[in-house]
Design an enzyme around this catalytic site. Structure first.
Site, PDB file in Angstrom:
ATOM      1  N   SER A 266       0.839  -1.194   0.000  1.00  0.00           N
ATOM      2  CA  SER A 266       0.000   0.000   0.000  1.00  0.00           C
ATOM      3  C   SER A 266       0.873   1.242   0.000  1.00  0.00           C
ATOM      4  CB  SER A 266      -0.882   0.011   1.243  1.00  0.00           C
ATOM      5  OG  SER A 266      -0.082   0.296   2.374  1.00  0.00           O
ATOM      6  N   LYS A 267       0.220   2.353  -0.250  1.00  0.00           N
ATOM      7  CA  LYS A 267       0.949   3.623  -0.256  1.00  0.00           C
ATOM      8  C   LYS A 267       1.566   3.877   1.125  1.00  0.00           C
ATOM      9  CE  LYS A 267      -0.180   8.499  -0.333  1.00  0.00           C
ATOM     10  NZ  LYS A 267       1.174   8.898   0.061  1.00  0.00           N
ATOM     11  N   ARG A 268       0.813   3.521   2.162  1.00  0.00           N
ATOM     12  CA  ARG A 268       1.314   3.768   3.521  1.00  0.00           C
ATOM     13  C   ARG A 268       2.624   3.028   3.811  1.00  0.00           C
ATOM     14  NH1 ARG A 268      -2.883   2.582   7.450  1.00  0.00           N
ATOM     15  NH2 ARG A 268      -1.312   1.265   8.403  1.00  0.00           N
ATOM     16  N   ALA A 270       4.751   1.875   1.604  1.00  0.00           N
ATOM     17  CA  ALA A 270       5.812   2.379   0.741  1.00  0.00           C
ATOM     18  C   ALA A 270       6.340   3.712   1.274  1.00  0.00           C
ATOM     19  CB  ALA A 270       5.277   2.536  -0.679  1.00  0.00           C
ATOM     20  N   ASP A 271       5.434   4.574   1.751  1.00  0.00           N
ATOM     21  CA  ASP A 271       5.856   5.859   2.327  1.00  0.00           C
ATOM     22  C   ASP A 271       6.798   5.608   3.490  1.00  0.00           C
ATOM     23  OD1 ASP A 271       4.453   7.363   0.608  1.00  0.00           O
ATOM     24  OD2 ASP A 271       2.783   7.833   1.963  1.00  0.00           O
TER      25      ASP A 271
END
Ligand code: GLU
Length: 509
Positions: A266-268, A270-271
């Site tokens: 998810s973006k989270r 990866a961030d």
């Protein structure tokens, strides 16, 4: 056109920026089409107006373009089956919903949101095996299967809001075939009467997707694993319409997993781990929040697609670097994995490095020049090319070249304390002054003559060669790193070299 023609589609919904998993789906469709001489279609599935995000459609097209995926038919390219945006095909779907009603494969449902909620709660309390709107539960609801014909007509005439639901067979063993997973068996009692047509006059994903795949003569549906649960319904829709002979073959791609393999990427996550999940940078139109992109992070599109190609597929050989053309050539659905594909960020950087060192120095310099300008350095392009040749092996991204090469343009202000401690002994300043004098006498200030002069001088005086060369490097670069020292010195020129020696001698205690 015969039905055997290979026609595949990438059918994203413009609900936000395209995740790299989506780009991988597009890519595999593209490879498949190219390999078999087929057509790659981009269809925008925007029937869910509540999830529409401005700019997302443009973003999808820009991302495909940057990735090098060319579209044969689409909203900008046009094509025999235009329009390719579902909201522009709105007028087309109702008749298919009506056809299913007429055949008994669909029905009207008039239940209000409150009634639906009450049904769900009640079934939960009863611990019912299936708590959805399904054959087991629809009998107590307000729909055209329970109401009389005249009641239904009355409600329709009065303009009562309604949806059209699929009439799921109550208890049927269903077999669907997936090219990656093989046979998928499901009993329809576990499924529900999905809404096909909504009260806002729009079809749902299921109806529009199947109708369009049929009308657009799609031969193969290659999509993410999250759509596998929809497969039985889609197969039943083809059957209900009597389109079994035109039904595409299905392939559901494995999920993209976090680097530790635990769950979907998810973006989270990866961030947190510091890498992008979107091809291009994206600014959320509602919040203004910016999400990073592979392009802006310095990835080459060739590297990006090579990375994605290997997330879920492999060629069955040791070869890792593939151009778009080679990927299309080597691709086959047989070599797609069933298991989820872990994203490996280090490997992603390795791929970029491989493509970086393949570029010519001229190409690299062209990309590096704007970074230099940003740092206030207006350098001669041929010199920048030379620097690129010196440092490219040490970086994964062009932007990292500044860190490796800034000393070519700016004399160091700080000197590595570790190197000072280890090498900068009390006798060093006097020796460096001698070195400086020696260098000032050199007529030809080339790497070779500098090298020879230093060698000869330090040896004849029996100075510690390693120590002095390290201190000289410290004066030029500020650290113990960097390419061959005489090469750096030739690049800097006599005057600058002498000035840097004196700066170091004066500022290092
Ligand atoms: N619109 C769906 C999506 O957003 C398409 C799924 C499919 O390919 O059938 O992914």
């Amino acid at each position: 056109m015969t039905d055997q023609k290979i026609r595949v589609r990438f059918a994203p919904s413009p609900t936000g920026p395209l995740h790299i998993g989506g780009v991988r789906t597009a890519l595999y469709n593209y490879f498949f089409a190219k390999k078999l001489g087929g057509r790659f279609i981009l269809r925008i599935e925007d029937t869910d107006q509540t999830r529409f995000v401005p700019g997302a459609e443009r973003y999808i097209m820009d991302s495909l373009k940057w990735s090098g995926i060319t579209i044969d038919e689409g909203i900008e390219q046009g094509g025999e089956f235009a329009p390719y945006r579902q909201s522009d095909r709105k007028h087309l779907y109702r008749k298919y919903a009506d056809e299913l009603i007429a055949k008994g494969n669909a029905y009207y449902a008039f239940d209000t949101p409150e009634e639906l909620e009450a049904m769900r709660k009640q079934l939960e309390t009863e611990k019912a095996p299936n708590t959805s709107y399904c054959p087991a539960n629809r009998g107590s609801m307000k729909n055209s299967l329970t109401l009389s014909k005249s009641e239904v007509e009355e409600k329709l005439k009065a303009g009562n809001p309604y949806v059209i639901r699929f009439n799921m067979p109550a208890n049927e063993e269903l077999l669907a075939t997936d090219l990656i997973r093989g046979e998928v068996h499901v009993n329809t009692s576990t499924l529900d009467d999905k809404v096909l047509f909504k009260s806002d006059g729009m079809p749902t994903y299921h109806l529009a997707n199947v109708v369009d795949d049929y009308l657009m003569k799609i031969s193969h549906v290659i999509r993410g694993e999250e759509w596998l649960p929809s497969l039985p319904l889609h197969v039943l829709l083809y059957r209900s319409f009597g389109w079994e002979n035109a039904m595409p073959q299905f392939a559901h791609l494995p999920l993209l997993l976090k680097p530790d393999g635990k769950g979907k990427l998810s973006k989270r996550d990866a961030d947190k781990l510091g890498f992008p999940v979107f091809p291009l940078q994206w600014t959320d139109p509602a919040t203004g929040e910016i999400s990073s992109g592979y392009k802006e992070s310095g990835y080459f599109p060739e590297a990006f697609i090579n990375i994605l190609a290997f997330l879920g597929w492999n060629p069955g050989t040791e070869q890792e670097l593939f151009s778009m053309e080679q990927l299309s050539e080597a691709f086959s659905i047989d070599h797609i994995h069933k298991a989820g594909a872990r994203f490996d960020f280090e490997k992603a950087k390795w791929f970029n490095h491989q493509y970086l060192i393949k570029k010519t120095d001229k190409e690299l310099a062209e990309i590096f020049l704007p970074f230099l300008l940003e740092k206030g350095v207006n350098a001669d392009p041929s010199k920048v090319e030379f620097i690129c040749s010196l440092v490219k092996e040490r970086v994964n991204f062009v932007k990292e070249m500044w860190e490796q090469a800034s000393f070519f343009f700016i004399a160091p202000d700080v000197y590595d304390a570790e190197v000072i401690k280890k090498r900068w002994k009390p006798e060093v300043p006097a020796i460096l002054k001698e070195v400086s004098e020696l260098l000032s006498t050199l007529e030809e200030f080339s790497a070779e003559s500098i090298h020879n002069a230093l060698h000869h001088f330090l040896e004849s005086r029996q100075y510690n060669f390693g120590q002095i060369m390290n201190c000289l490097r410290l004066a030029m670069v500020g650290t113990s790193k960097g390419p061959d020292l005489p090469v750096i010195m030739e690049f800097l020129g006599k005057e600058e070299v002498i000035s840097r020696i004196s700066k170091a001698v004066n500022s290092i205690e």
